[in-house]
Scaffold this active site. Sequence first.
Site, PDB file in Angstrom:
ATOM      1  N   ALA A   1     -25.732 -41.980  26.800  1.00 55.01           N
ATOM      2  CA  ALA A   1     -26.218 -40.762  27.449  1.00 55.01           C
ATOM      3  C   ALA A   1     -25.908 -39.515  26.625  1.00 55.01           C
ATOM      4  O   ALA A   1     -26.630 -38.525  26.708  1.00 55.01           O
ATOM      5  CB  ALA A   1     -25.623 -40.636  28.848  1.00 55.01           C
ATOM      6  N   CYS A   2     -24.871 -39.559  25.816  1.00 59.25           N
ATOM      7  CA  CYS A   2     -24.467 -38.404  25.014  1.00 59.25           C
ATOM      8  C   CYS A   2     -25.369 -38.194  23.799  1.00 59.25           C
ATOM      9  O   CYS A   2     -25.216 -37.203  23.087  1.00 59.25           O
ATOM     10  CB  CYS A   2     -23.024 -38.551  24.567  1.00 59.25           C
ATOM     11  SG  CYS A   2     -22.750 -39.966  23.476  1.00 59.25           S
ATOM     12  N   GLY A   3     -26.278 -39.138  23.559  1.00 58.74           N
ATOM     13  CA  GLY A   3     -27.171 -39.018  22.415  1.00 58.74           C
ATOM     14  C   GLY A   3     -26.754 -39.848  21.219  1.00 58.74           C
ATOM     15  O   GLY A   3     -27.515 -39.985  20.263  1.00 58.74           O
TER      16      GLY A   3
END
Length: 182
Positions: free
Chosen positions: A157-159
Amino acid sequence: MEQPPRTIIIGVTGGIGAYKACDVVRALRKKDYPVQVVMSAAAERFVTRLSLQTLSGNPVAQDLFSTEYRRKPGHIALADQAAVIAVVPATAHTIAKLAGGFCDDLLSCVITASRASVLICPAMNDRMYQHPAVQANIRRLQEFNYSLLLPVEGDLACGRRGIGHLADVAEITKEIERLYHA
């Protein structure tokens, strides 16, 4: 003679992987397994109770102090009916609570009170997953004879890409079925 418990409880906690719990519930219901969802308050930030209720065919349990069960406290009634409890996803917070024996919500109380097989499916940021405290808590859960389906490398989710991505839905479903029939 008392029948063995036969319900699969899917515990949904507050991580981005919570949307995949919907797919796990759907897959199990397609195979006619009885499914009861127990949801943490944080999970509602990621997926709705209505979605999980619709997919499971049962009201979602969340309130530790519900008076729905007349003869037993709710967490004991759910614990007694469980054949398998799978936590999908299992956040670092939930893993720490279970490893430490903390019972401050319905899901942690059900797991602690149950004699069912427990499957923990961690999912979180790769740095969180690799933290020594999280790794120690995972080892502690293994000492409790909980089954674990460890996270895999994937998009986070953080990339970033790293270890922490929830295991594949088909793998989770297969492991739940294995435990159910064990």
